[in-house]
Design a protein around this motif. Sequence first.
Motif, mmCIF file in Angstrom:
data_model
loop_
_atom_site.group_PDB
_atom_site.id
_atom_site.type_symbol
_atom_site.label_atom_id
_atom_site.label_comp_id
_atom_site.label_asym_id
_atom_site.label_seq_id
_atom_site.Cartn_x
_atom_site.Cartn_y
_atom_site.Cartn_z
ATOM 1 N N ALA A 162 25.375 -47.992 18.610
ATOM 2 C CA ALA A 162 24.534 -48.990 19.268
ATOM 3 C C ALA A 162 23.243 -48.401 19.832
ATOM 4 O O ALA A 162 22.187 -49.020 19.744
ATOM 5 C CB ALA A 162 25.323 -49.684 20.372
ATOM 6 N N ASP A 163 23.310 -47.203 20.426
ATOM 7 C CA ASP A 163 22.105 -46.650 21.058
ATOM 8 C C ASP A 163 21.360 -45.674 20.162
ATOM 9 O O ASP A 163 20.342 -45.120 20.558
ATOM 10 C CB ASP A 163 22.455 -45.989 22.392
ATOM 11 C CG ASP A 163 23.406 -44.802 22.241
ATOM 12 O OD1 ASP A 163 23.910 -44.580 21.119
ATOM 13 O OD2 ASP A 163 23.654 -44.101 23.245
ATOM 14 N N CYS A 164 21.865 -45.458 18.955
ATOM 15 C CA CYS A 164 21.270 -44.442 18.080
ATOM 16 C C CYS A 164 19.825 -44.775 17.733
ATOM 17 O O CYS A 164 18.956 -43.895 17.721
ATOM 18 C CB CYS A 164 22.111 -44.314 16.819
ATOM 19 S SG CYS A 164 21.655 -42.922 15.773
ATOM 20 N N SER A 165 19.538 -46.048 17.464
ATOM 21 C CA SER A 165 18.190 -46.420 17.043
ATOM 22 C C SER A 165 17.160 -46.227 18.158
ATOM 23 O O SER A 165 15.962 -46.116 17.884
ATOM 24 C CB SER A 165 18.167 -47.863 16.547
ATOM 25 O OG SER A 165 18.669 -48.754 17.524
ATOM 26 N N PHE A 166 17.598 -46.178 19.407
ATOM 27 C CA PHE A 166 16.674 -45.930 20.521
ATOM 28 C C PHE A 166 15.891 -44.641 20.312
ATOM 29 O O PHE A 166 14.698 -44.547 20.637
ATOM 30 C CB PHE A 166 17.453 -45.861 21.834
ATOM 31 C CG PHE A 166 16.723 -45.176 22.965
ATOM 32 C CD1 PHE A 166 15.669 -45.808 23.606
ATOM 33 C CD2 PHE A 166 17.072 -43.892 23.366
ATOM 34 C CE1 PHE A 166 14.972 -45.177 24.636
ATOM 35 C CE2 PHE A 166 16.393 -43.255 24.392
ATOM 36 C CZ PHE A 166 15.343 -43.900 25.029
ATOM 37 N N GLY A 170 21.656 -57.273 23.637
ATOM 38 C CA GLY A 170 22.605 -57.360 22.541
ATOM 39 C C GLY A 170 23.729 -56.375 22.811
ATOM 40 O O GLY A 170 24.249 -56.298 23.932
ATOM 41 N N ILE A 171 24.112 -55.579 21.813
ATOM 42 C CA ILE A 171 25.102 -54.530 22.050
ATOM 43 C C ILE A 171 24.425 -53.231 22.494
ATOM 44 O O ILE A 171 25.056 -52.166 22.521
ATOM 45 C CB ILE A 171 25.981 -54.281 20.811
ATOM 46 C CG1 ILE A 171 25.134 -53.809 19.607
ATOM 47 C CG2 ILE A 171 26.768 -55.534 20.450
ATOM 48 C CD1 ILE A 171 25.977 -53.349 18.425
ATOM 49 N N GLY A 172 23.142 -53.358 22.842
ATOM 50 C CA GLY A 172 22.363 -52.201 23.273
ATOM 51 C C GLY A 172 21.423 -51.696 22.209
ATOM 52 O O GLY A 172 20.880 -50.592 22.334
ATOM 53 N N ASP A 173 21.201 -52.512 21.155
ATOM 54 C CA ASP A 173 20.362 -52.068 20.040
ATOM 55 C C ASP A 173 19.172 -52.984 19.772
ATOM 56 O O ASP A 173 18.514 -52.860 18.740
ATOM 57 C CB ASP A 173 21.202 -51.924 18.775
ATOM 58 C CG ASP A 173 21.777 -53.256 18.289
ATOM 59 O OD1 ASP A 173 21.745 -54.239 19.062
ATOM 60 O OD2 ASP A 173 22.266 -53.304 17.145
ATOM 61 N N GLN A 174 18.876 -53.890 20.694
ATOM 62 C CA GLN A 174 17.701 -54.740 20.589
ATOM 63 C C GLN A 174 16.761 -54.356 21.733
ATOM 64 O O GLN A 174 17.144 -54.458 22.903
ATOM 65 C CB GLN A 174 18.080 -56.224 20.671
ATOM 66 C CG GLN A 174 19.030 -56.672 19.574
ATOM 67 C CD GLN A 174 19.525 -58.086 19.779
ATOM 68 O OE1 GLN A 174 18.855 -58.898 20.425
ATOM 69 N NE2 GLN A 174 20.700 -58.392 19.256
ATOM 70 N N PHE A 175 15.549 -53.932 21.395
ATOM 71 C CA PHE A 175 14.705 -53.248 22.363
ATOM 72 C C PHE A 175 13.413 -53.990 22.676
ATOM 73 O O PHE A 175 12.794 -54.582 21.812
ATOM 74 C CB PHE A 175 14.337 -51.852 21.835
ATOM 75 C CG PHE A 175 15.521 -50.998 21.466
ATOM 76 C CD1 PHE A 175 16.611 -50.900 22.310
ATOM 77 C CD2 PHE A 175 15.536 -50.298 20.269
ATOM 78 C CE1 PHE A 175 17.693 -50.120 21.977
ATOM 79 C CE2 PHE A 175 16.604 -49.510 19.924
ATOM 80 C CZ PHE A 175 17.693 -49.422 20.778
ATOM 81 N N LEU A 176 13.041 -53.880 23.945
ATOM 82 C CA LEU A 176 11.736 -54.303 24.418
ATOM 83 C C LEU A 176 11.151 -53.130 25.192
ATOM 84 O O LEU A 176 11.729 -52.698 26.204
ATOM 85 C CB LEU A 176 11.848 -55.531 25.324
ATOM 86 C CG LEU A 176 10.554 -55.972 26.028
ATOM 87 C CD1 LEU A 176 9.549 -56.491 25.003
ATOM 88 C CD2 LEU A 176 10.845 -57.036 27.090
ATOM 89 N N GLU A 177 10.034 -52.576 24.717
ATOM 90 C CA GLU A 177 9.436 -51.434 25.410
ATOM 91 C C GLU A 177 8.950 -51.838 26.793
ATOM 92 O O GLU A 177 8.365 -52.904 26.973
ATOM 93 C CB GLU A 177 8.272 -50.857 24.597
ATOM 94 C CG GLU A 177 8.704 -50.068 23.380
ATOM 95 C CD GLU A 177 7.568 -49.267 22.770
ATOM 96 O OE1 GLU A 177 6.561 -49.017 23.468
ATOM 97 O OE2 GLU A 177 7.698 -48.889 21.590
ATOM 98 N N ILE A 178 9.230 -50.993 27.773
ATOM 99 C CA ILE A 178 8.764 -51.220 29.139
ATOM 100 C C ILE A 178 8.137 -49.926 29.649
ATOM 101 O O ILE A 178 8.500 -48.833 29.215
ATOM 102 C CB ILE A 178 9.905 -51.667 30.081
ATOM 103 C CG1 ILE A 178 11.068 -50.673 30.052
ATOM 104 C CG2 ILE A 178 10.395 -53.064 29.732
ATOM 105 C CD1 ILE A 178 12.173 -51.005 31.032
ATOM 106 N N GLU A 179 7.201 -50.072 30.565
ATOM 107 C CA GLU A 179 6.473 -48.914 31.078
ATOM 108 C C GLU A 179 7.194 -48.346 32.302
ATOM 109 O O GLU A 179 7.144 -48.934 33.383
ATOM 110 C CB GLU A 179 5.037 -49.301 31.432
ATOM 111 C CG GLU A 179 4.166 -49.635 30.220
ATOM 112 C CD GLU A 179 3.914 -48.431 29.345
ATOM 113 O OE1 GLU A 179 3.883 -47.299 29.886
ATOM 114 O OE2 GLU A 179 3.774 -48.611 28.120
#
Length: 265
Positions: free
Chosen positions: A130-134, A145-154
Amino acid sequence: MITFPNAKINLGLQVLRKRSDGYHDIETVLYPIPIYDALEIVEASETKLFVSGIPIPDGGDNLCSRVYNLLGGIYKLSPIHIYLHKRIPIGAGLGGGSSDAAFLIKLMNDYFNLKLESEQMMNYARTMGADCSFFINNKSVFAEGIGDQFLEIEIDLSAYHLLVVNPPIHINTAEAYGGVLLKEDGRNLKEMILEPINTWKETIFNDFEATVFKKFPSIGQIKQDLYDAGAVYAAMSGSGSSLFAIFDQAVCLPDLAKSNQVIYC
């Protein structure tokens, strides 16, 4: 060709609901930190993985082997030797295995000139965990999601001093999830994490802590010790057992190091 996979911490984590596929929907904030493994690939007559440093419990058949099998099968790649030196604590909520896999995807992309875009590499990484794509883009994100849908934050913690404590305790992730009291409403991690860091102690949370601290009071005591030492914010990373603390200035905590691995970043 060599690269240095880094660890991550979860600055906060909320477990929302159990899904029909058996996973859980979560919200978390992932942040890369400067604790590194070393990963090298070289030309060889047969593909083999060599592991040094911290021993891998399964004997070496880890995510790096799976990455080569995946990409090697798709792109008909020539054999390589993979040298992995482990320094990131294993099974500690720091994402070391996931980072190794993601960095190997990027390393193979360069080595074999596959010309893969970031999104393609992220899709391959998602099949590894789940976190590998990070770790493909390796920037602070709000994940859902399961931790694999991302929104970049500063988020920038470079002005602070970070300390990671890894107690010699293994946390069963399934048990950690099983003990969480699911609560979907009333907490907005995405907004609260953007508030000043000195507010995080009162507003940011990790839903696994209640269960883990109850079963392993010594981990909860470490968090209290970090606050007693002057931490601006301290929390468990992921489902543990590692904890991290953010300090305004450098500290030295030799008493913690007597029974735990303490890493200064």
